[in-house]
Scaffold this motif. Structure first.
Motif, PDB file in Angstrom:
ATOM      1  N   ILE A  44       4.181 -46.496  -9.781  1.00  0.00           N
ATOM      2  CA  ILE A  44       3.553 -45.209  -9.494  1.00  0.00           C
ATOM      3  C   ILE A  44       4.574 -44.246  -8.886  1.00  0.00           C
ATOM      4  CG2 ILE A  44       1.236 -46.169  -9.204  1.00  0.00           C
ATOM      5  CD1 ILE A  44       1.681 -46.218  -6.204  1.00  0.00           C
ATOM      6  N   SER A  45       4.222 -42.965  -8.871  1.00  0.00           N
ATOM      7  CA  SER A  45       5.073 -41.934  -8.280  1.00  0.00           C
ATOM      8  C   SER A  45       4.761 -41.790  -6.785  1.00  0.00           C
ATOM      9  CB  SER A  45       4.829 -40.596  -8.965  1.00  0.00           C
ATOM     10  OG  SER A  45       3.513 -40.131  -8.693  1.00  0.00           O
ATOM     11  N   ALA A 230      10.881 -45.293   5.503  1.00  0.00           N
ATOM     12  CA  ALA A 230      11.564 -46.328   4.718  1.00  0.00           C
ATOM     13  C   ALA A 230      11.983 -45.791   3.353  1.00  0.00           C
ATOM     14  CB  ALA A 230      10.654 -47.548   4.555  1.00  0.00           C
ATOM     15  N   LEU A 231      11.090 -45.028   2.724  1.00  0.00           N
ATOM     16  CA  LEU A 231      11.411 -44.453   1.420  1.00  0.00           C
ATOM     17  C   LEU A 231      12.511 -43.397   1.551  1.00  0.00           C
ATOM     18  CD1 LEU A 231      10.090 -45.308  -1.237  1.00  0.00           C
ATOM     19  CD2 LEU A 231       8.734 -43.209  -1.146  1.00  0.00           C
ATOM     20  N   TYR A 232      12.466 -42.619   2.613  1.00  0.00           N
ATOM     21  CA  TYR A 232      13.501 -41.605   2.884  1.00  0.00           C
ATOM     22  C   TYR A 232      14.875 -42.252   3.011  1.00  0.00           C
ATOM     23  CZ  TYR A 232      16.057 -38.224   5.873  1.00  0.00           C
ATOM     24  OH  TYR A 232      16.991 -37.380   6.423  1.00  0.00           O
ATOM     25  N   LEU A 233      14.959 -43.339   3.782  1.00  0.00           N
ATOM     26  CA  LEU A 233      16.234 -44.027   3.949  1.00  0.00           C
ATOM     27  C   LEU A 233      16.712 -44.660   2.654  1.00  0.00           C
ATOM     28  CD1 LEU A 233      15.663 -43.580   7.013  1.00  0.00           C
ATOM     29  CD2 LEU A 233      16.624 -45.848   7.399  1.00  0.00           C
ATOM     30  N   LYS A 234      15.779 -45.214   1.886  1.00  0.00           N
ATOM     31  CA  LYS A 234      16.159 -45.914   0.659  1.00  0.00           C
ATOM     32  C   LYS A 234      16.574 -44.940  -0.445  1.00  0.00           C
ATOM     33  CE  LYS A 234      14.471 -49.468  -2.547  1.00  0.00           C
ATOM     34  NZ  LYS A 234      14.546 -48.712  -3.815  1.00  0.00           N
ATOM     35  N   GLN A 235      15.777 -43.908  -0.670  1.00  0.00           N
ATOM     36  CA  GLN A 235      16.005 -43.022  -1.813  1.00  0.00           C
ATOM     37  C   GLN A 235      17.002 -41.908  -1.535  1.00  0.00           C
ATOM     38  OE1 GLN A 235      12.269 -41.587  -3.337  1.00  0.00           O
ATOM     39  NE2 GLN A 235      11.712 -43.555  -4.213  1.00  0.00           N
ATOM     40  N   GLU A 236      16.988 -41.364  -0.318  1.00  0.00           N
ATOM     41  CA  GLU A 236      17.812 -40.194  -0.032  1.00  0.00           C
ATOM     42  C   GLU A 236      19.084 -40.523   0.747  1.00  0.00           C
ATOM     43  OE1 GLU A 236      15.588 -36.810   1.417  1.00  0.00           O
ATOM     44  OE2 GLU A 236      13.803 -37.475   0.323  1.00  0.00           O
ATOM     45  N   ALA A 349      -0.217 -35.645   1.933  1.00  0.00           N
ATOM     46  CA  ALA A 349       0.346 -34.320   1.665  1.00  0.00           C
ATOM     47  C   ALA A 349       1.869 -34.360   1.758  1.00  0.00           C
ATOM     48  CB  ALA A 349      -0.228 -33.308   2.657  1.00  0.00           C
ATOM     49  N   ILE A 350       2.365 -35.161   2.692  1.00  0.00           N
ATOM     50  CA  ILE A 350       3.819 -35.305   2.841  1.00  0.00           C
ATOM     51  C   ILE A 350       4.419 -35.919   1.579  1.00  0.00           C
ATOM     52  CG2 ILE A 350       5.615 -36.573   4.104  1.00  0.00           C
ATOM     53  CD1 ILE A 350       3.909 -36.185   6.622  1.00  0.00           C
ATOM     54  N   GLY A 351       3.715 -36.879   0.979  1.00  0.00           N
ATOM     55  CA  GLY A 351       4.194 -37.485  -0.254  1.00  0.00           C
ATOM     56  C   GLY A 351       4.306 -36.470  -1.379  1.00  0.00           C
ATOM     57  N   PHE A 352       3.305 -35.582  -1.468  1.00  0.00           N
ATOM     58  CA  PHE A 352       3.330 -34.548  -2.495  1.00  0.00           C
ATOM     59  C   PHE A 352       4.509 -33.602  -2.287  1.00  0.00           C
ATOM     60  CE2 PHE A 352       2.141 -30.226  -3.826  1.00  0.00           C
ATOM     61  CZ  PHE A 352       1.955 -30.429  -5.185  1.00  0.00           C
ATOM     62  N   VAL A 353       4.693 -33.154  -1.042  1.00  0.00           N
ATOM     63  CA  VAL A 353       5.803 -32.245  -0.741  1.00  0.00           C
ATOM     64  C   VAL A 353       7.141 -32.960  -0.926  1.00  0.00           C
ATOM     65  CG1 VAL A 353       6.901 -30.863   1.068  1.00  0.00           C
ATOM     66  CG2 VAL A 353       4.409 -30.854   0.830  1.00  0.00           C
ATOM     67  N   GLY A 354       7.210 -34.217  -0.421  1.00  0.00           N
ATOM     68  CA  GLY A 354       8.456 -34.963  -0.504  1.00  0.00           C
ATOM     69  C   GLY A 354       8.919 -35.207  -1.920  1.00  0.00           C
ATOM     70  N   GLN A 355       7.965 -35.367  -2.856  1.00  0.00           N
ATOM     71  CA  GLN A 355       8.321 -35.596  -4.248  1.00  0.00           C
ATOM     72  C   GLN A 355       9.044 -34.386  -4.841  1.00  0.00           C
ATOM     73  OE1 GLN A 355       4.970 -36.631  -6.687  1.00  0.00           O
ATOM     74  NE2 GLN A 355       6.196 -37.095  -8.488  1.00  0.00           N
TER      75      GLN A 355
END
Length: 393
Positions: A44-45, A230-236, A349-355
């Protein structure tokens, strides 16, 4: 002799409710390192993940909004037991979900039972404070943070070495054993406290909703770190899964350390001053995390943010549980429902903006919300309560 027995019962109850806080934090912290695997496993996204997290929050809000009524009818002890028993299986059913539809149902239930347990254990902590005539709320939340630290810190290692499903089973077993040993020692509120509200209704005092708004703004940063750090550290920032899981673990670890000192700090400086200083520290940490050039700088910034967040929520919850004209259960139900919508619903909402923008601008923006808490800190004055002496039985 009767008074001595009541104090001893309250002391046992204090450690029982502390264990409930630890388990709730442990379950929540264990979810954080599962998130990157959850995203990949279901294909999923970030936006879809945000919607699933929204369902987690929706479940929590639905269950939380009824907890004041349930506590009034049955007492916080019974409600903690019911929701605690159900919450031990929450992470496991999410880990077992084979597709998005079943994951949606699992997330709703996981959020519901975790949120219901949270309201009830906070109300029980207020009852213990009154029984012991001393504050325990900050240290109780310290046990929640300690549970989050253990769950987040060990979770990434367990998932990377043994898989997400084995990790979920281990979490379930540990939580069940701890609750089985402790919940029977929870205290029972006095009859006049339990019987205040026999019908479901919302409080009419507008002040409690302003306190709830403050809780919301305090907890959005916590939800941001829990679900997206965790996603921020991994992806960015290029971290591996084990390192990425340390973001929430260190955040929760610094929170735990400070929360165990929080009651003494509040007694020394007052709730309002403590909240003001704490909000500025938290805002600074969140701002630095958003500008971090490396994973370890971000982890350190999240840890610094945790120093500030530590006492904010316990102070606001104590203010809620001691609002004039409201029972602890009624005030706590409103404020925890509003507050936990921040930790549970805002991250969608953060997930939507972060994407679309990445997560760095999100963390920078969240720091501004903590400045609003600084400006509203005067609303926490009722947290500086002086518990009345217990009447003779």
């Amino acid at each position: 002799m009767h008074a001595t027995n009541m104090i001893e019962t309250a002391k046992r109850g204090r450690w029982a409710v502390a264990t409930a806080f630890f388990v709730n934090g442990f379950m929540t912290g264990s979810w954080a390192p599962q998130i990157p695997v959850f995203l990949t496993r279901l294909g999923i996204s970030e936006f879809t993940l945000g919607l699933l997290i929204l369902l987690f929050g929706a479940g929590a809000v639905v269950f939380m909004s009824w907890c004041g009524y349930l506590i009034a009818r049955h007492g916080s002890r019974s409600v903690v037991r019911w929701f605690g028993a159900a919450a031990t299986f929450g992470l496991l059913i999410v880990a077992l979900a084979p597709n998005v539809i079943t994951a949606a149902v699992a997330m709703f239930l996981f959020g519901g039972v975790t949120g219901g347990m949270d309201v009830a254990m906070n109300a029980n902590a207020v009852a213990v404070e009154k029984r012991l005539s001393r504050a325990i709320m900050s240290s109780s939340h310290g046990f929640w943070s300690l549970g989050g630290f253990v769950g987040g810190g060990l979770g990434g290692f367990a998932i990377q070495n043994y898989g997400h499903l084995v990790h979920a089973v281990l979490v379930t077993v540990v939580a069940a054993v701890l609750l089985a040993m402790s919940l029977r020692h929870l205290i029972v509120e006095e009859r006049h406290i339990v019987a205040e509200h026999r019908k479901f209704s919302l409080p009419k005092n507008p002040a409690i909703y302003l306190v709830g708004l403050m809780a919301l703004l305090c907890m959005i940063p916590e939800g941001s770190v829990l679900d997206w750090a965790a996603l921020y550290l991994k992806q960015e920032l290029g971290a591996d899964i084990a390192t990425a899981g340390l973001a929430f673990a260190f955040f929760a670890g610094t929170m735990a350390t400070v929360r165990f000192m929080g009651d003494a700090v509040r007694n020394r400086f007052g709730a309002v001053t403590t909240l003001r200083v704490s909000s500025l520290i938290a805002a600074t940490g969140m701002l630095v995390a958003g500008f971090a050039p490396t994973p370890w700088v971000a982890i350190a910034a999240f840890a610094f943010c945790g120093l500030g967040i530590a006492n904010m929520v316990p102070i606001v919850f104590s203010a809620a549980g001691n609002q004039p004209g409201l029972s602890a259960g009624a005030g706590m139900s409103v404020v925890t429902t509003m507050g936990y919508s921040g930790i549970l619903m805002a991250p969608s909402a953060i997930g939507f903006v972060g994407q679309h923008t990445g997560f760095a601008p999100v963390f920078i923006s969240v720091s501004a919300l903590l400045i609003v808490v600084f400006l509203m800190s005067g609303m926490a004055r009722h947290a500086d309560f002086a518990p009345a002496a217990q009447p003779a039985e």
